[in-house]
Design a protein around this motif. Structure first.
Motif: not given
Length: 246
Positions: A45-51, A126-129, A208-210
């Motif tokens: 899960x991209x969102x859950x993994x990012x968080x 996520x993006x580099x920014x 800021x990341x997700x």
């Protein structure tokens, strides 16, 4: 003064490299937790993994600031060399600044294993920014925990500081939603969670990341904790100085 800050920062960095146990613990434990709990259950899960990546980054950073700072400051106070340094004309600012900068450097190093696990074993994205903003939020977020570490180290012995920092560390990590998503926390913990400083930092990192919407109460609480921790750390330092040098 800048030369003294650089010298003290270099000294503390060398100390970390010569005895890297604390740095390894704050780097590897979150990465191992990612592999054990995030990869199999939320890695697709991209969102859950990012968080989760943001949470584990801060988990390691908190260990490297709250726990390590409280112990090292307490140990310094027990050494004959430390009282001598505090009597020199330069005062405590270069040494304290050097310690904080070294702790921040260790914090940034500790996130590398977590980012590698997230990049190669999960669908976190996520993006580099956003990644740069996340690192900036991480540096800002560890400030109150540095101040807590300085407070504990200034009022307790080294043995007591080890126990006190651990007692604070794990409950705040759990209640703040670093190890489990806030949505699945028990109801009574979910009510308390926004008022714990770890939750405020987590909300900031997730935002800021997700791209999540941060909990305003948690952010206000984090600001309040930062002010209180700063006052407590300043009081503890002056108290220690007054008891030992007056």
């Amino acid at each position: 003064m800048p030369e003294l800050v650089v010298a003290h920062t270099r000294l503390f960095l060398l100390e970390q490299l010569r005895v890297p146990v604390g740095l390894l613990a704050s780097s590897l434990f979150p990465a191992i937790s990612m592999v054990a709990f995030v990869v199999p259950f939320a890695g697709d899960d991209p969102r859950a993994a990012t968080m989760a990546t943001g949470s584990m980054m801060f988990f390691g950073a908190m260990a490297g600031t709250l726990v390590n700072l409280s112990i090292t400051v307490a140990q310094d106070r027990e050494l004959p060399w430390n009282p001598y340094l505090r009597t020199l004309p330069a005062g405590p600012v270069p040494r304290f600044t050097g310690r904080i900068l070294a702790a921040l450097a260790g914090t940034l190093v500790s996130v590398v294993p977590v980012l590698l696990v997230a990049a190669f074993l999960t669908e976190a994205t996520t993006t580099p920014l956003r990644l740069l903003l996340g690192l900036g939020a991480l540096v800002v977020g560890v400030v109150p925990f540095m101040l807590m570490g300085l407070f504990i180290g200034s009022v307790m012995s080294a043995k007591a500081a080890i126990a006190a920092s651990q007692v604070l560390f794990f409950p705040m990590a759990i209640v703040g939603g670093l190890l489990l998503p806030p949505a699945i926390l028990p109801d009574f913990i979910e009510v308390v969670s926004p008022y714990v400083p770890t939750r405020g930092v987590a909300e900031l990192l997730w935002a800021v990341t997700a791209g999540t919407t941060p909990n305003a109460v948690a952010l206000i609480s984090l600001a309040g904790w930062t002010v209180v921790a700063a006052i407590a750390a300043a009081w503890a330092y002056r108290r220690d100085e007054g008891r030992r040098f007056s």
